[in-house]
Scaffold this motif. Structure first.
Motif, PDB file in Angstrom:
ATOM      1  N   UNK A 122       0.830  -1.217   0.000  1.00  0.00           N
ATOM      2  CA  UNK A 122       0.000   0.000   0.000  1.00  0.00           C
ATOM      3  C   UNK A 122       0.860   1.260   0.000  1.00  0.00           C
ATOM      4  N   UNK A 123       1.977   1.237   0.716  1.00  0.00           N
ATOM      5  CA  UNK A 123       2.875   2.396   0.703  1.00  0.00           C
ATOM      6  C   UNK A 123       3.466   2.623  -0.693  1.00  0.00           C
ATOM      7  N   UNK A 124       3.785   1.559  -1.386  1.00  0.00           N
ATOM      8  CA  UNK A 124       4.351   1.695  -2.730  1.00  0.00           C
ATOM      9  C   UNK A 124       3.392   2.434  -3.658  1.00  0.00           C
ATOM     10  N   UNK A 125       2.092   2.306  -3.406  1.00  0.00           N
ATOM     11  CA  UNK A 125       1.106   3.010  -4.230  1.00  0.00           C
ATOM     12  C   UNK A 125       1.147   4.526  -4.019  1.00  0.00           C
ATOM     13  N   UNK A 126       1.793   4.991  -2.957  1.00  0.00           N
ATOM     14  CA  UNK A 126       1.946   6.439  -2.792  1.00  0.00           C
ATOM     15  C   UNK A 126       2.818   7.020  -3.901  1.00  0.00           C
ATOM     16  N   UNK A 127       3.751   6.218  -4.384  1.00  0.00           N
ATOM     17  CA  UNK A 127       4.669   6.665  -5.447  1.00  0.00           C
ATOM     18  C   UNK A 127       4.294   6.142  -6.821  1.00  0.00           C
ATOM     19  N   UNK A 132       3.201  -2.211 -11.898  1.00  0.00           N
ATOM     20  CA  UNK A 132       4.155  -2.418 -12.987  1.00  0.00           C
ATOM     21  C   UNK A 132       5.535  -2.735 -12.414  1.00  0.00           C
ATOM     22  N   UNK A 133       6.522  -2.781 -13.288  1.00  0.00           N
ATOM     23  CA  UNK A 133       7.878  -3.144 -12.863  1.00  0.00           C
ATOM     24  C   UNK A 133       8.409  -2.180 -11.796  1.00  0.00           C
ATOM     25  N   UNK A 134       8.198  -0.894 -11.968  1.00  0.00           N
ATOM     26  CA  UNK A 134       8.661   0.100 -10.997  1.00  0.00           C
ATOM     27  C   UNK A 134       7.998  -0.108  -9.633  1.00  0.00           C
ATOM     28  N   UNK A 135       6.727  -0.458  -9.660  1.00  0.00           N
ATOM     29  CA  UNK A 135       5.993  -0.708  -8.411  1.00  0.00           C
ATOM     30  C   UNK A 135       6.624  -1.865  -7.641  1.00  0.00           C
ATOM     31  N   UNK A 140      10.151  -4.368  -3.428  1.00  0.00           N
ATOM     32  CA  UNK A 140      11.335  -5.177  -3.088  1.00  0.00           C
ATOM     33  C   UNK A 140      12.408  -4.340  -2.412  1.00  0.00           C
ATOM     34  N   UNK A 141      12.451  -3.056  -2.700  1.00  0.00           N
ATOM     35  CA  UNK A 141      13.383  -2.167  -2.002  1.00  0.00           C
ATOM     36  C   UNK A 141      13.000  -2.066  -0.521  1.00  0.00           C
TER      37      UNK A 141
END
Length: 168
Positions: A122-127, A132-135, A140-141
Motif C-alpha cells: 500500500x505504501x508503494x502506491x503512494x509513489x 508495474x515493474x517500478x511498483x 522489493x526495495x
C-alpha cells in the motif's frame, strides 16, 4: 492446469505442492511452523504508527498520510486486502488532498512479516499507482522478500478459508 483459489498464474509444480499440503490437511501446520508468531498491532493507532515509521524510512518525500486504519469492509474474496485512497476536497478556494490507507481487519491475526508485506504494498502506491515493474521494484526495495511473502500471504488466506470450511 490445476486451479487453486488465490494462486492463479503460478507454475503447475508449485500448485501441485500446495494441493498436496491441502489434501493432507497440513497447509495450516506448515504455515504455523514457518510463521509461528502473530503481530501485536491491534489498534488503528498502532497501525498508523507502524505504517508511518515505514513510510518515514523509505518514502520520506511522499505526501503525508491522513489516516491509516483497519477496515472490516475489505475482504480478499472481493479482491481487496488493503486500499490506498487519494481523497481530494475543496476547502474554501483551495483543493486539499489526503492519502488514506486501509488494511482488511482480518490481517490483525497475521504473522508480522505478512502484515509488513501488505503495508509495503500500500505504501508503494503512494509513489507508483500501477502494478508495474517500478511498483514491484519499490516493494522489493522496502521488503527484499516481498514476492515470497506475497505468495505466503496467499497460502495463509487459503489455509484460513480451509480451516473455516472444515470448522477447525
Amino acid at each position: 492446469m490445476l486451479q487453486i483459489k488465490y494462486l492463479a498464474g503460478y507454475p503447475e509444480s508449485l500448485l501441485l505442492q500446495v494441493a498436496t499440503l491441502m489434501d493432507s490437511g497440513q497447509l495450516g501446520n506448515w504455515l504455523a511452523k514457518r510463521y509461528p508468531e502473530r503481530h501485536d498491532i491491534q489498534t488503528d493507532r498502532a497501525l498508523y504508527d507502524y505504517v508511518s515509521e515505514l513510510k518515514q524510512r523509505y518514502l520520506k518525500n511522499t505526501p503525508a498520510l491522513a489516516r491509516v486504519q483497519y477496515d472490516n469492509k475489505l475482504h480478499p474474496v472481493k479482491g481487496t486486502l488493503g486500499t490506498n485512497a487519494f481523497v481530494s476536497r475543496v476547502q474554501g478556494g483551495k483543493l486539499k488532498s489526503k492519502n488514506e490507507i486501509r488494511i482488511a481487519t482480518l490481517f490483525r491475526d497475521t504473522p508480522p512479516q505478512l502484515l509488513r508485506m501488505i503495508v509495503v504494498h500500500e505504501l508503494a502506491h503512494l509513489k507508483v499507482k500501477d502494478h508495474d515493474k517500478a511498483f514491484y521494484q519499490l516493494c522489493c526495495h522496502m521488503e527484499p522478500h516481498y514476492h515470497q511473502l506475497e505468495f505466503d500471504l496467499r497460502l495463509w488466506l487459503l489455509a484460513r478459508e480451509l480451516e473455516t470450511a472444515t470448522g477447525n
